[in-house]
Design a protein around this motif. Structure first.
Motif, PDB file in Angstrom:
ATOM      1  N   ALA A 222     -17.328  37.402  33.463  1.00 42.03           N
ATOM      2  CA  ALA A 222     -18.204  37.976  34.647  1.00 42.03           C
ATOM      3  C   ALA A 222     -18.780  36.831  35.268  1.00 42.03           C
ATOM      4  O   ALA A 222     -17.594  36.134  36.722  1.00 42.03           O
ATOM      5  CB  ALA A 222     -19.433  38.143  34.412  1.00 42.03           C
ATOM      6  N   LEU A 223     -19.316  35.553  34.740  1.00 41.17           N
ATOM      7  CA  LEU A 223     -18.864  34.167  35.311  1.00 41.17           C
ATOM      8  C   LEU A 223     -17.951  33.460  35.858  1.00 41.17           C
ATOM      9  O   LEU A 223     -18.074  32.900  36.816  1.00 41.17           O
ATOM     10  CB  LEU A 223     -20.682  33.183  35.025  1.00 41.17           C
ATOM     11  CG  LEU A 223     -21.529  33.167  33.857  1.00 41.17           C
ATOM     12  CD1 LEU A 223     -21.958  32.171  32.972  1.00 41.17           C
ATOM     13  CD2 LEU A 223     -22.785  33.668  35.542  1.00 41.17           C
ATOM     14  N   LYS A 224     -16.973  33.541  35.032  1.00 42.93           N
ATOM     15  CA  LYS A 224     -15.877  33.066  35.787  1.00 42.93           C
ATOM     16  C   LYS A 224     -15.065  33.855  36.751  1.00 42.93           C
ATOM     17  O   LYS A 224     -14.665  32.839  38.112  1.00 42.93           O
ATOM     18  CB  LYS A 224     -14.352  33.081  34.497  1.00 42.93           C
ATOM     19  CG  LYS A 224     -14.621  31.865  33.561  1.00 42.93           C
ATOM     20  CD  LYS A 224     -13.435  32.417  32.403  1.00 42.93           C
ATOM     21  CE  LYS A 224     -14.290  30.797  30.917  1.00 42.93           C
ATOM     22  NZ  LYS A 224     -12.830  31.471  30.386  1.00 42.93           N
ATOM     23  N   ILE A 225     -15.564  34.858  36.654  1.00 41.19           N
ATOM     24  CA  ILE A 225     -14.344  36.052  38.152  1.00 41.19           C
ATOM     25  C   ILE A 225     -15.230  35.856  38.979  1.00 41.19           C
ATOM     26  O   ILE A 225     -15.082  35.374  40.245  1.00 41.19           O
ATOM     27  CB  ILE A 225     -15.178  37.638  37.006  1.00 41.19           C
ATOM     28  CG1 ILE A 225     -14.201  37.361  36.926  1.00 41.19           C
ATOM     29  CG2 ILE A 225     -14.919  37.660  38.739  1.00 41.19           C
ATOM     30  CD1 ILE A 225     -14.336  38.888  35.997  1.00 41.19           C
ATOM     31  N   ILE A 226     -17.464  35.265  39.121  1.00 43.26           N
ATOM     32  CA  ILE A 226     -17.486  35.172  40.010  1.00 43.26           C
ATOM     33  C   ILE A 226     -17.961  33.614  40.474  1.00 43.26           C
ATOM     34  O   ILE A 226     -18.701  33.436  41.535  1.00 43.26           O
ATOM     35  CB  ILE A 226     -18.954  35.981  40.308  1.00 43.26           C
ATOM     36  CG1 ILE A 226     -19.796  35.128  39.016  1.00 43.26           C
ATOM     37  CG2 ILE A 226     -19.398  37.282  40.077  1.00 43.26           C
ATOM     38  CD1 ILE A 226     -21.774  35.917  39.553  1.00 43.26           C
ATOM     39  N   GLY A 227     -17.304  33.252  40.260  1.00 44.79           N
ATOM     40  CA  GLY A 227     -18.385  31.455  39.827  1.00 44.79           C
ATOM     41  C   GLY A 227     -18.831  30.629  39.685  1.00 44.79           C
ATOM     42  O   GLY A 227     -18.933  29.611  39.990  1.00 44.79           O
ATOM     43  N   GLY A 228     -19.855  31.485  38.986  1.00 40.32           N
ATOM     44  CA  GLY A 228     -21.471  30.987  38.728  1.00 40.32           C
ATOM     45  C   GLY A 228     -22.339  31.483  39.688  1.00 40.32           C
ATOM     46  O   GLY A 228     -21.934  31.543  40.673  1.00 40.32           O
ATOM     47  N   VAL A 229     -24.101  30.944  39.292  1.00 41.95           N
ATOM     48  CA  VAL A 229     -24.416  31.686  39.714  1.00 41.95           C
ATOM     49  C   VAL A 229     -25.555  29.848  39.946  1.00 41.95           C
ATOM     50  O   VAL A 229     -25.365  28.835  39.250  1.00 41.95           O
ATOM     51  CB  VAL A 229     -25.190  32.221  38.697  1.00 41.95           C
ATOM     52  CG1 VAL A 229     -26.560  32.519  39.244  1.00 41.95           C
ATOM     53  CG2 VAL A 229     -24.367  33.391  38.720  1.00 41.95           C
ATOM     54  N   ASP A 230     -26.067  29.953  41.520  1.00 43.18           N
ATOM     55  CA  ASP A 230     -26.920  28.684  41.677  1.00 43.18           C
ATOM     56  C   ASP A 230     -28.077  29.347  41.484  1.00 43.18           C
ATOM     57  O   ASP A 230     -28.720  30.038  42.171  1.00 43.18           O
ATOM     58  CB  ASP A 230     -26.401  29.039  43.092  1.00 43.18           C
ATOM     59  CG  ASP A 230     -27.118  27.640  43.607  1.00 43.18           C
ATOM     60  OD1 ASP A 230     -27.963  27.372  43.284  1.00 43.18           O
ATOM     61  OD2 ASP A 230     -27.164  26.599  45.172  1.00 43.18           O
ATOM     62  N   VAL A 231     -28.193  28.566  40.111  1.00 45.27           N
ATOM     63  CA  VAL A 231     -30.011  28.442  39.757  1.00 45.27           C
ATOM     64  C   VAL A 231     -31.173  28.394  40.166  1.00 45.27           C
ATOM     65  O   VAL A 231     -32.138  29.146  40.980  1.00 45.27           O
ATOM     66  CB  VAL A 231     -30.005  27.707  38.724  1.00 45.27           C
ATOM     67  CG1 VAL A 231     -31.208  28.190  37.668  1.00 45.27           C
ATOM     68  CG2 VAL A 231     -28.935  29.337  37.265  1.00 45.27           C
ATOM     69  N   LYS A 232     -30.671  26.510  40.906  1.00 43.79           N
ATOM     70  CA  LYS A 232     -31.791  26.525  42.560  1.00 43.79           C
ATOM     71  C   LYS A 232     -32.065  26.774  42.815  1.00 43.79           C
ATOM     72  O   LYS A 232     -33.426  27.082  43.858  1.00 43.79           O
ATOM     73  CB  LYS A 232     -31.489  24.997  42.774  1.00 43.79           C
ATOM     74  CG  LYS A 232     -31.925  24.037  43.483  1.00 43.79           C
ATOM     75  CD  LYS A 232     -31.789  23.231  44.074  1.00 43.79           C
ATOM     76  CE  LYS A 232     -32.419  21.996  44.916  1.00 43.79           C
ATOM     77  NZ  LYS A 232     -31.658  20.880  45.087  1.00 43.79           N
TER      78      LYS A 232
END
Length: 471
Positions: free
Chosen positions: A218-228
Motif C-alpha cells: 500500500a505504501l508503494k502505491i501511495i508513495g509513502g506517508v509524510d509522518v512529520k
C-alpha cells in the motif's frame, strides 16, 4: 527614604525558599508573594564552577547548538515501507539478536517486563518451543542483547526487536538517514509490556505474515506517508503524539487506507489490516518515535553542542546522549512513574520508568506538548492547568522551539524543543515525560500511566564529560 518612613508603610514581602514562610505571613494578613526559586545548580559550588568554565567556550557552544537545532528542525520523515528487521535494520542480518529499550544492560540485570518480552520474542522466532526452553536460551549467552538506539531503532516500553519482527522504515529525505520501529500491537496484554502468551505471539505472526505485506504494498502505491506533517496536524487536533495518538492514527488511516484497498490481496486480508489500524488508537506512536529518532540523529557528533539527542530508559536505568559527546551514555537509576493505576494495581506493582518513547519529548512533543492535549490528564493524572504549565515550563531548558508544531490553547505558541544539559543544570528544571507503566513482573502487562522526569544525575554526568572534552 528614612528607615522610619519605610516601616511606616504597608509591608509587601517577597518570600524566597520554603513556602511555609509565606504561609506564616499570610496568617498575619501580610501581603506576600512567594517566588518559586532555587539557587543555580541547587547551590552545588562544583557545578557552579563547572558552568563558569563552560562560559569560556560560549561562542563555540552557541554556534554548535545553532547548527544542531537547524539540522533537527529541517529533517523530514517519510514512512517508505515495512519490512522484517533482519532485512533492513543495521547489524541484524544473520544474527541471533534481540534489541531492547534504553541504555546498555546485561540480561541478568533486566527488569521483569523486558525479560518477559524477550521470552515472547524467542518463542515468536521459533528459537524455542516452550516457556522453559525460551527462559533457558535467554540466560545461555547465545543471544546478543543490545539497545535499539545502537541500531538506528527505537521501541516503546520494553522495546523488544528481533530479526523476524516487521519494522516501519522512516527515511529522512533531507539528510539521507533512516530510523526503524516495530509495529504497535495495541493496548492490553502485549509484548511491549512484557506479555508473552499464545495470543500475543499470534498477533505478532499476523503482523509479520499478513499486515507487513499488505501495508508495505500500500505504501508503494501511495508513495509513502509524510509522518512529520501528520504530527504537525495532530498536535493542533488534540494529540501530543506520545500517549495520545487519536488524531494522528486517524490521519494515518485516512492516507494508507486508499493504498490498502488498491493492493492485490483478498478482501479478507485487507479488511483485517484496516480493522487492526482502526481499532488501535496508539498505532501512530510507533511512527512518531522513529520520526523523532531520525531527526535527532542528524545532530550527533557536532563538537561543542550541548543538545540532548536521546532520552530513554530500560526499567532499571535512565540514559541520555548529547550531540557533542558521540554515542556515550550517561545513566542513573530510573525513577518510578507517578500517576493513575488501573483498578486492582498500585505503586507496589509497577516497574521503574521504561521505554524509548521519551524520544518524543526529546524532540519537543509528548510531555512538552501536553497543552495541546489537555484530555491527556485524564490518563496520566493532574489538571488541565498542569498540562499548560508543563508545556510553558519546558521553554526554560530548551535551546529553541518547533516552528512545525504549535499549541492552539496557548495562542498557537510553538512547542519547546532542544533540551540543553547546561540549562537543565542551571535551572534545576527537568524534562517532563508522560508515559505508561508496566507491571514489574513479566507476563502481566500495563498497570497504569503517569508522569516522570529523568534523574538530575544524568545531566550532571553529561556536563562533567562535556567539560573534560573542553579541557
Amino acid at each position: 527614604m528614612a528607615i522610619k518612613d519605610l516601616f511606616g508603610q504597608e509591608i509587601k514581602a517577597i518570600n524566597l525558599g520554603s513556602p511555609s514562610f509565606a504561609d506564616d505571613l499570610k496568617l498575619q494578613n501580610v501581603s506576600v508573594t512567594h517566588l518559586d526559586w532555587t539557587p543555580p545548580c541547587n547551590g552545588d559550588m562544583k557545578l557552579i564552577n563547572a558552568l563558569k568554565k563552560v562560559e569560556l567556550y560560549r561562542d563555540k557552544i552557541d554556534a554548535a547548538n545553532e547548527e544542531a537545532v537547524k539540522r533537527v528542525k529541517e529533517a523530514e520523515g517519510r514512512l517508505i515501507g515495512i519490512d522484517l528487521a533482519k532485512n533492513v535494520v543495521p547489524g541484524f542480518k544473520d544474527k541471533k539478536i534481540i534489541c531492547y529499550a534504553g541504555p546498555w544492560i546485561k540480561y541478568e540485570n533486566m527488569c521483569g517486563p523486558v525479560k518477559g518480552a524477550i521470552i515472547g520474542a524467542i518463542l515468536f522466532e521459533g528459537w524455542a518451543k516452550t516457556y522453559e526452553e525460551a527462559t533457558k536460551l535467554a540466560e545461555s549467552g547465545e543471544i546478543v542483547y543490545e539497545p535499539c538506539h545502537e541500531h538506528s531503532a527505537v521501541g516503546p516500553m520494553a522495546g523488544i526487536l528481533s530479526p523476524s519482527m516487521p519494522v516501519h522504515i522512516i527515511y529522512n529525505e533531507v539528510h539521507g538517514n533512516y530510523a526503524y520501529c516495530s509495529i504497535n500491537e495495541g493496548l492490553g496484554k502485549v509484548l511491549r509490556f512484557g506479555a508473552n502468551s499464545s495470543d500475543v505471539i499470534a498477533r505478532l505472526e499476523f503482523l509479520r505474515d499478513t499486515f507487513r505485506k499488505v501495508v508495505n504494498d500500500a505504501l508503494k502505491i501511495i508513495g509513502g506517508v509524510d509522518v512529520k506533517n501528520i504530527i504537525a496536524q495532530a498536535v493542533q487536533m488534540g494529540d501530543e503524539c506520545h500517549n495520545r495518538n487519536k488524531a494522528a492514527t486517524a490521519l494515518f488511516y485516512k492516507e494508507v487506507a486508499i493504498g490498502i484497498l488498491k493492493t492485490k490481496y483478498s478482501d479478507e486480508e485487507k479488511t483485517k489490516c484496516l480493522e487492526f489500524i482502526s481499532k488501535n488508537e496508539h498505532y501512530f506512536l510507533n511512527l512518531s518515535m522513529p520520526y523523532c529518532k531520525v531527526s535527532l540523529d542528524t545532530a550527533r557528533n557536532i563538537k561543542y553542542s550541548t543538545l540532548v539527542v536521546c532520552m530513554c530508559r530500560n526499567g532499571v536505568e535512565f540514559g541520555i546522549q548529547v550531540a557533542g559527546l558521540g554515542n556515550k551514555w550517561f545513566t542513573y537509576q530510573a525513577n518510578f512513574v507517578q500517576g493513575l493505576f488501573f483498578p486492582g494495581f498500585s505503586q507496589d506493582d509497577a516497574a521503574r520508568d521504561l521505554g524509548d518513547s521519551a524520544i518524543t519529548e526529546t524532540r519537543g512533543i509528548g510531555g512538552f506538548a501536553m497543552a495541546s492535549a489537555p484530555a491527556i490528564v485524564q490518563f496520566v493524572g493532574g489538571k488541565v492547568g498542569d498540562a499548560f504549565n508543563y508545556s510553558l515550563k519546558m521553554n526554560e531548558i530548551c535551546l529553541s522551539s518547533n516552528d512545525s508544531f504549535v499549541i492552539p490553547p496557548l495562542d498557537f505558541k510553538f512547542t519547546a524543543f532542544g533540551v540543553d544539559i547546561i540549562k537543565v543544570i542551571e535551572t534545576n528544571v527537568l524534562p517532563i515525560i508522560n508515559t505508561g507503566m508496566a507491571h514489574k513482573e513479566p507476563g502481566i502487562g500495563q498497570v497504569g500511566a503517569g508522569l516522570v522526569t529523568p534523574p538530575y544525575e544524568c545531566f550532571v554526568k553529561a556536563l562533567e564529560a562535556f567539560i573534560e572534552t573542553l579541557e
